[in-house]
Design an enzyme around this catalytic site. Sequence first.
Site: not given
Ligand code: ATP
Ligand code: MG
Length: 565
Positions: A35, A260, A270
């Site tokens: 995102e 994760r 983020k």
């Molecule tokens: P954040 O909590 O940092 O905002 P998010 O999962 O909301 O993380 P996205 O931009 O939606 O952020 O993530 C894009 C991809 O990266 C998704 O498929 C998510 O599963 C993966 N991802 C995000 N954070 C992690 C993590 N800590 N470990 C492994 N994969 C991750």
């Molecule tokens: Mg997300």
Amino acid sequence: MSTQEPKRNFIREIIDGDIRNGKNGGRVQTRFPPEPNGLLHIGHAKSICLNFGLAADYHGLCNLRFDDTNPETEEAVYVESIKEDVRWLGFDWDDREFYASDYFEKLYEYAVDLIKKGKAYVCDLSAEEISDYRGSLTAPGRVSPYRNRSVEENLELFRRMRYGEFPDGFRTLRAKIDMSHPNLLMRDPVLYRIRREHHYRTGEKWCIYATYDWAHGQSDSIEGITHSICTLEFEVHRPLYDWLLDQLGIHHPQQIEFARLSVSHTVLSKRKLLELVKEGRVSGWDDPRMPTISGLRRRGYTPEAIRNFCELIGVAKANSIVDLALLEDCVREELNKRAPRVMAVLRPLKVVIVNYPEGQVEELDAINNPEDPSMGTRKVPFSRVLYIERDDFMEAPPKKFYRLAPGREVRLRYAYFIKCVDIVKDPKTGEVVELHCTYDPATRGGDAPDGRRVKATLHWVSADRACNAEVRLYETLFSKRDAGEVEEGADWKSNLNPNSLQVLKECKLEPSLKSAAPGNRVQFERMGYFCVDAKDSAPENLVFNRTVTLYDPWANIRKAGTENQ
Ligand code: ATP
Ligand code: MG
């Protein structure tokens, strides 16, 4: 990339099984779906390596898709930095750059289809009422009074929602599933809400926005994704995604969840990282203390080190915290092979070689990298006035301190033995400000012909040829191993480490570093690996960041750990 066989894991088992069974015609297509509401961090790197890595290993494809269904927080600048980071990590999505916002029309059509099938309805309950009606883990939910609207009425209301006839939050579109389902997500989840928000790509075109739960699975389907790999918290969403795809009767990717990544002494969210940026706790998303890809890059990390780290930690089904030391170890291993060695004095103490001729300069040979003879040698100038590290001298040394002290002899790397014969102190503070030493001309190159030995070898820099630099040293961003572990009621930022940045302004570097360019990586002998700061460094005002120290207490632990796997 890696020449080794990729590690076996449960995701590969599933894909192998699908290929054996001829599912999807043996095709493998994954995606990385960020995102654009912030910059990527090391957790995303894990997902990137996994998705692009699997696609490469199975001769498949991996798409880059921006999951941009949430207008408030998304921005075009984030799209650009995300692309830069993925590319820098070494991955390529060719022309498969997609945006969920390009599917808004298609998603709307799917919603209409769901309404026509009697599987979705327009609901007039407010957000609070919806959550109140949802019930709990122990109590079933209550049915919305709007649940039994006719298909025609729903179609009409949904169309009017789209064309802006109702105020924000006035109505929603909900899936019609089961208000007493044990999984709360299956209790008629909201698919669309009315929100007048500017979207960075679609502008004001839409005033209804799909929820993540509605957009995500269908976007995967539209792109023909075969394996939708996501993190564990989406496991409970899977029945909903499966249900929606089955009702629509469209291509059905298989969702697979993995744990994760969490790393010690930092946060990988983020939202939290953005808060640190906004509050000025760090200098920006690319502050070298940040766990972001851009921060790690500026700190001096290499893409190879990050990829090796991701390979090493593997994928698991249970959440755990990986030690930051493991990541540091990966970059240390990488830089040990490729970073040229140089000499730099971070906290200078002046040394005058009293028996060395004034005005004389000798060019001594120094080895660029003992790990790699092909990197050759360079000249370093030696002269009467030098700098050594302040910590390498003690006036009253304790037992195990073998470095320089009054009356003691040590070796200067690539140069001579020197012996401390006098010390000069600041008359006011009593601080040692200068040492007087003699040198033994017979020890040139570092060995004494008479076989006498010294117990320490120090790095040094010639004073009149030195270049000045600012050096930034880092500690972990958070003091606790589990950065999220705070006292009850305390702010998560209370764990921030007040000493995470130390700036040294009077550092003296050997003259070969005068031409160091932004991003260059070197080892300062005995002090660690450093890189030229890509933002603040200028030819007349060099700035170095310490990537990682040389000290490596974890090497053995890690070795034991991987041998047991
Ligand atoms: P954040 O909590 O940092 O905002 P998010 O999962 O909301 O993380 P996205 O931009 O939606 O952020 O993530 C894009 C991809 O990266 C998704 O498929 C998510 O599963 C993966 N991802 C995000 N954070 C992690 C993590 N800590 N470990 C492994 N994969 C991750
Ligand atoms: Mg997300």
